[in-house]
Design a protein around this motif. Structure first.
Motif, mmCIF file in Angstrom:
data_model
loop_
_atom_site.group_PDB
_atom_site.id
_atom_site.type_symbol
_atom_site.label_atom_id
_atom_site.label_comp_id
_atom_site.label_asym_id
_atom_site.label_seq_id
_atom_site.Cartn_x
_atom_site.Cartn_y
_atom_site.Cartn_z
ATOM 1 N N ASN A 126 0.860 -1.195 0.000
ATOM 2 C CA ASN A 126 0.000 0.000 0.000
ATOM 3 C C ASN A 126 0.887 1.232 0.000
ATOM 4 O O ASN A 126 2.068 1.149 0.367
ATOM 5 C CB ASN A 126 -0.881 0.073 1.248
ATOM 6 N N LYS A 137 -5.110 6.688 -0.125
ATOM 7 C CA LYS A 137 -4.469 5.404 0.141
ATOM 8 C C LYS A 137 -4.526 4.615 -1.163
ATOM 9 O O LYS A 137 -5.616 4.363 -1.696
ATOM 10 C CB LYS A 137 -5.164 4.638 1.261
ATOM 11 N N SER A 143 -6.780 -2.644 1.610
ATOM 12 C CA SER A 143 -5.885 -1.949 2.536
ATOM 13 C C SER A 143 -5.418 -2.899 3.634
ATOM 14 O O SER A 143 -6.201 -3.694 4.170
ATOM 15 C CB SER A 143 -6.607 -0.755 3.163
#
Length: 250
Positions: A126, A137, A143
């Motif tokens: 990430n 993000k 995530s």
């Protein structure tokens, strides 16, 4: 300027089309959210081009992850494949379009292979960036922050890496992570058919995989949909799409 694209899948025509349009300058940054290889045959060539670009940054995708495991150089180290049958790992990769990449890999010089392996094993899972005061993000599929929620104790064989490059659900739920979430991995025609193969936005979530891994035309729910590569400029949210001659999206 800051650009984001994902899931090139070995298609140089689509990649070149985007690069011509955005006219990347030395002060710009291009983020690529994984899956440069497989499905179309020129993934290794495109990967080497990205490696040579000083202003390109890449995440690990599930296809790079599969490749590393199949050739016995896993991202998470030898323990990641110690209980696996190498033939099964190769079959999984081939089933997902890795046969064309493997063919090219076997004809790649050993020194070049070593450079590619070092590059892939150093890729992050990430990235967090700030553009125009907004936090983004960048993920391939999910995530890392969601791993504990989605992987119960009884499913411990699913590593954090596997979750981040494969899980589709975590990027599509309504949990907010303190900024915008940009992801690839899932072609947008599987999220909505209202505007297939276009960048998808809902709330803080942005899906940018517009099906470059697909052939030029494919039926999705009995509708003709063409695959293409997408790129998003975060400074003004301008969308770019690869040129697909003779094809027209609704």
């Amino acid at each position: 300027m800051t650009y984001v694209m994902s899931d090139i899948h070995g298609n140089p025509r689509r990649f070149r089309s985007i690069l011509r349009q955005i006219e990347l300058k030395s002060e710009d940054t291009l983020y690529i959210l994984g899956d440069v290889i497989d499905r179309h045959p020129h993934g290794i060539k495109i990967l080497r081009e990205i490696m040579a670009m000083p202003n390109a940054k890449m995440l690990l995708g599930n296809h790079e992850y599969m490749m590393l495991r199949a050739i016995g150089e896993p991202y998470d180290g030898p323990q990641d494949i110690q209980d696996c049958d190498p033939r099964d790992l190769l079959r999984v990769w081939y089933r997902n379009g890795g046969d064309v990449t493997h063919h090219f890999w076997k004809h790649t010089r050993l020194a070049v292979r070593a450079e590619i392996l070092d590059y892939l094993k150093a890729l992050p899972l990430n990235m967090d960036i700030i553009v125009g005061g907004k936090t983004y993000k960048l993920v391939h599929a999910a995530s890392l922050d969601r791993y504990e929620e989605y992987v119960p104790e009884g499913k411990s064989r699913e590593t954090r890496t596997h979750f981040v490059v494969w899980n589709r659900d975590a990027s599509l739920d309504n949990a907010r992570l303190g900024g915008y979430l940009i992801f690839g991995h899932t072609p947008t025609c599987h999220i909505t058919l209202d505007n297939p193969m276009c960048i998808w936005r809902e709330g803080y979530r942005i899906g940018i995989d517009c099906g470059s891994g697909r052939p030029d035309t494919q039926l999705v729910s009995w509708q003709p949909v063409c695959g293409r590569l997408a790129c998003l400029r975060l400074d003004d949210m301008k969308e770019f799409y690869s040129e697909e001659p003779g094809l027209e999206l609704r």
